[in-house]
Design a protein around this motif. Structure first.
Motif, PDB file in Angstrom:
ATOM      1  N   GLU A 220      48.730  52.220  37.798  1.00 53.01           N
ATOM      2  CA  GLU A 220      49.255  50.982  37.235  1.00 53.01           C
ATOM      3  C   GLU A 220      48.298  49.811  37.447  1.00 53.01           C
ATOM      4  O   GLU A 220      48.187  48.935  36.594  1.00 53.01           O
ATOM      5  N   SER A 221      47.620  49.792  38.592  1.00 45.60           N
ATOM      6  CA  SER A 221      46.677  48.699  38.848  1.00 45.60           C
ATOM      7  C   SER A 221      45.531  48.712  37.844  1.00 45.60           C
ATOM      8  O   SER A 221      45.079  47.659  37.386  1.00 45.60           O
ATOM      9  N   ARG A 222      45.059  49.898  37.482  1.00 46.31           N
ATOM     10  CA  ARG A 222      43.989  50.009  36.485  1.00 46.31           C
ATOM     11  C   ARG A 222      44.494  49.592  35.100  1.00 46.31           C
ATOM     12  O   ARG A 222      43.778  48.924  34.353  1.00 46.31           O
ATOM     13  N   LYS A 223      45.728  49.955  34.789  1.00 42.77           N
ATOM     14  CA  LYS A 223      46.295  49.570  33.496  1.00 42.77           C
ATOM     15  C   LYS A 223      46.415  48.056  33.379  1.00 42.77           C
ATOM     16  O   LYS A 223      46.188  47.484  32.316  1.00 42.77           O
ATOM     17  N   GLU A 224      46.769  47.397  34.490  1.00 37.83           N
ATOM     18  CA  GLU A 224      46.863  45.947  34.473  1.00 37.83           C
ATOM     19  C   GLU A 224      45.486  45.317  34.279  1.00 37.83           C
ATOM     20  O   GLU A 224      45.343  44.323  33.557  1.00 37.83           O
ATOM     21  N   GLU A 225      44.454  45.893  34.887  1.00 34.75           N
ATOM     22  CA  GLU A 225      43.091  45.402  34.664  1.00 34.75           C
ATOM     23  C   GLU A 225      42.708  45.545  33.195  1.00 34.75           C
ATOM     24  O   GLU A 225      42.070  44.650  32.614  1.00 34.75           O
ATOM     25  N   ILE A 226      43.076  46.663  32.600  1.00 35.18           N
ATOM     26  CA  ILE A 226      42.777  46.896  31.181  1.00 35.18           C
ATOM     27  C   ILE A 226      43.461  45.840  30.329  1.00 35.18           C
ATOM     28  O   ILE A 226      42.856  45.274  29.409  1.00 35.18           O
ATOM     29  N   ARG A 227      44.729  45.565  30.634  1.00 33.95           N
ATOM     30  CA  ARG A 227      45.463  44.554  29.871  1.00 33.95           C
ATOM     31  C   ARG A 227      44.775  43.192  29.951  1.00 33.95           C
ATOM     32  O   ARG A 227      44.609  42.507  28.947  1.00 33.95           O
ATOM     33  N   GLN A 228      44.349  42.815  31.147  1.00 29.43           N
ATOM     34  CA  GLN A 228      43.696  41.522  31.326  1.00 29.43           C
ATOM     35  C   GLN A 228      42.379  41.441  30.544  1.00 29.43           C
ATOM     36  O   GLN A 228      42.060  40.402  29.964  1.00 29.43           O
ATOM     37  N   LEU A 229      41.626  42.537  30.518  1.00 29.07           N
ATOM     38  CA  LEU A 229      40.352  42.538  29.792  1.00 29.07           C
ATOM     39  C   LEU A 229      40.567  42.511  28.281  1.00 29.07           C
ATOM     40  O   LEU A 229      39.789  41.895  27.548  1.00 29.07           O
ATOM     41  N   ILE A 230      41.625  43.165  27.809  1.00 26.39           N
ATOM     42  CA  ILE A 230      41.956  43.091  26.377  1.00 26.39           C
ATOM     43  C   ILE A 230      42.349  41.671  26.020  1.00 26.39           C
ATOM     44  O   ILE A 230      41.897  41.114  25.010  1.00 26.39           O
ATOM     45  N   GLU A 231      43.180  41.051  26.839  1.00 28.45           N
ATOM     46  CA  GLU A 231      43.635  39.685  26.586  1.00 28.45           C
ATOM     47  C   GLU A 231      42.465  38.710  26.539  1.00 28.45           C
ATOM     48  O   GLU A 231      42.427  37.819  25.690  1.00 28.45           O
ATOM     49  N   SER A 232      41.500  38.877  27.442  1.00 28.45           N
ATOM     50  CA  SER A 232      40.348  37.969  27.486  1.00 28.45           C
ATOM     51  C   SER A 232      39.222  38.387  26.551  1.00 28.45           C
ATOM     52  O   SER A 232      38.197  37.721  26.478  1.00 28.45           O
ATOM     53  N   LYS A 233      39.420  39.513  25.837  1.00 28.48           N
ATOM     54  CA  LYS A 233      38.422  40.053  24.906  1.00 28.48           C
ATOM     55  C   LYS A 233      37.068  40.253  25.597  1.00 28.48           C
ATOM     56  O   LYS A 233      36.004  39.913  25.058  1.00 28.48           O
ATOM     57  N   SER A 234      37.120  40.851  26.782  1.00 24.18           N
ATOM     58  CA  SER A 234      35.908  41.167  27.544  1.00 24.18           C
ATOM     59  C   SER A 234      35.461  42.581  27.160  1.00 24.18           C
ATOM     60  O   SER A 234      35.754  43.564  27.853  1.00 24.18           O
ATOM     61  N   TYR A 235      34.754  42.693  26.037  1.00 25.68           N
ATOM     62  CA  TYR A 235      34.455  43.991  25.432  1.00 25.68           C
ATOM     63  C   TYR A 235      33.650  44.908  26.348  1.00 25.68           C
ATOM     64  O   TYR A 235      33.979  46.091  26.516  1.00 25.68           O
ATOM     65  N   ALA A 236      32.577  44.395  26.950  1.00 21.81           N
ATOM     66  CA  ALA A 236      31.710  45.242  27.775  1.00 21.81           C
ATOM     67  C   ALA A 236      32.448  45.745  29.007  1.00 21.81           C
ATOM     68  O   ALA A 236      32.411  46.943  29.328  1.00 21.81           O
ATOM     69  N   ALA A 237      33.133  44.849  29.714  1.00 21.09           N
ATOM     70  CA  ALA A 237      33.865  45.249  30.922  1.00 21.09           C
ATOM     71  C   ALA A 237      34.991  46.220  30.585  1.00 21.09           C
ATOM     72  O   ALA A 237      35.271  47.153  31.353  1.00 21.09           O
ATOM     73  N   LEU A 238      35.632  46.016  29.443  1.00 18.76           N
ATOM     74  CA  LEU A 238      36.710  46.913  29.021  1.00 18.76           C
ATOM     75  C   LEU A 238      36.166  48.313  28.779  1.00 18.76           C
ATOM     76  O   LEU A 238      36.773  49.310  29.196  1.00 18.76           O
ATOM     77  N   GLY A 239      35.022  48.410  28.116  1.00 24.06           N
ATOM     78  CA  GLY A 239      34.411  49.712  27.857  1.00 24.06           C
ATOM     79  C   GLY A 239      34.078  50.450  29.138  1.00 24.06           C
ATOM     80  O   GLY A 239      34.306  51.669  29.253  1.00 24.06           O
ATOM     81  N   GLU A 240      33.575  49.734  30.119  1.00 25.76           N
ATOM     82  CA  GLU A 240      33.242  50.352  31.410  1.00 25.76           C
ATOM     83  C   GLU A 240      34.499  50.847  32.120  1.00 25.76           C
ATOM     84  O   GLU A 240      34.502  51.928  32.717  1.00 25.76           O
ATOM     85  N   LEU A 241      35.556  50.069  32.068  1.00 29.29           N
ATOM     86  CA  LEU A 241      36.785  50.431  32.769  1.00 29.29           C
ATOM     87  C   LEU A 241      37.470  51.634  32.127  1.00 29.29           C
ATOM     88  O   LEU A 241      38.094  52.448  32.809  1.00 29.29           O
ATOM     89  N   LEU A 242      37.339  51.765  30.806  1.00 33.68           N
ATOM     90  CA  LEU A 242      37.995  52.862  30.086  1.00 33.68           C
ATOM     91  C   LEU A 242      37.170  54.148  30.099  1.00 33.68           C
ATOM     92  O   LEU A 242      37.698  55.215  29.778  1.00 33.68           O
ATOM     93  N   GLU A 243      35.920  54.050  30.471  1.00 30.26           N
ATOM     94  CA  GLU A 243      35.035  55.218  30.439  1.00 30.26           C
ATOM     95  C   GLU A 243      35.549  56.313  31.364  1.00 30.26           C
ATOM     96  O   GLU A 243      35.864  56.084  32.536  1.00 30.26           O
ATOM     97  N   GLY A 244      35.668  57.512  30.823  1.00 33.14           N
ATOM     98  CA  GLY A 244      36.100  58.660  31.606  1.00 33.14           C
ATOM     99  C   GLY A 244      37.594  58.852  31.690  1.00 33.14           C
ATOM    100  O   GLY A 244      38.057  59.861  32.237  1.00 33.14           O
TER     101      GLY A 244
END
Length: 293
Positions: A178-202
């Protein structure tokens, strides 16, 4: 010892003269619009018990101003108006006939990071439609939002709409804590494309992770729906997408001169809202001046 008798606390400021008059005029105009549409004015206490907000992840305890009453009970300065109004509806207004149309003009207090440039004490005008649901209720609130923006007299404005169900359908399929999902939500909201890609990798399923990576780029006019439809065949995803598209079409038909944009990267307050989300922007103002769902 340093004294603080000549400055205001961090996140607050004095309101003087012309700015005060402008603020009062805008408040009167917005509240007038709301009451003309059947919303009845209410006011809740500036202080509430901590328990009212303490169970919500959207209001972490470090963001709330806390104090203790004369009996040793923990209180907070109201960080939001919707939850206290829900309390009001569940108690003093429980025997009122649905739907309830309530409006308010009051202050909220929330500790904001100093670098964001946001005040901790914020004046809010708002409306709550309680006991109504479906597209008819969504349209009523969106048209009310449009009237309130127009009443501000600040010129051109834009409405953005999204749907939290699009995000939820994808994030619920993702294999992640759940903590990772919340990080993903925050990066989507802020449109942080590069950081979002790194977090979703794997992460798996891979197609779901790829869809989430594309979510913040789903922004624009009616063409967004065709692009979004290709991301997932999941029923919940498609239902939320169709609901938003129907709403968009009705808004455009009813108000052809209104600028309406679609943003499926609008995923703020994921636990707070269940369906359509919207924001309002005035020309020349970088932050939304209106939000809801």
């Amino acid at each position: 010892m340093r004294t603080y008798d000549k400055i205001t606390p961090d996140g607050t400021r004095d309101i003087l003269f012309k700015e005060y008059t402008v603020r009062q005029n805008i408040t009167s105009a917005v509240m007038g619009q709301l009451q003309s549409r059947g919303f009845r004015p209410v006011m809740t206490p500036a202080m509430e018990f901590y328990d009212l907000f303490g169970q919500s992840r959207y209001f972490p305890q470090e963001s709330m101003y806390k104090l203790v009453d004369g009996r040793g009970r923990l209180l907070v300065l109201r960080p939001d108006s919707t939850i206290p109004i829900a309390r009001l509806c569940a108690t003093r207004l429980q025997n009122e006939k649905d739907p309830l149309r309530l409006c308010y003009s009051q202050t909220a207090f929330r500790s904001e990071p100093t670098m964001r440039g946001r005040l901790d004490e914020v004046s809010q005008c708002g409306a709550e439609l309680i006991g109504a649901k479906g597209q008819k209720a969504d349209l009523e609130m969106l048209f009310t939002a449009q009237r309130c923006l127009a009443a501000c007299g600040a010129g051109d404005f834009t409405l953005e709409i999204g749907h939290i169900g699009v995000f939820r359908a994808l994030i619920n399929e993702l294999s992640a804590p759940e903590s990772r999902k919340e990080e993903i939500r925050q990066l989507i909201e802020s449109k942080s494309y590069a950081a979002l890609g790194e977090l979703l990798e794997g992460l798996s399923p891979v197609d779901t992770a790829q869809a989430l990576q594309k979510l913040p780029r789903l922004f624009g006019g009616g063409e967004v729906f065709a692009r979004a439809a290709k991301l997932s065949s999941q029923p919940e995803f498609q239902a939320a997408l169709q609901e938003t598209q129907n709403l968009y079409r009705q808004l455009r038909q009813a108000q052809p001169d209104l600028t309406v944009l679609v943003d499926f990267g609008l995923v703020n307050q994921a636990e707070y809202y269940t369906g359509v989300l919207f924001r309002g922007y005035l020309s020349g103002v970088g932050q939304p001046v209106l939000s809801g769902g």
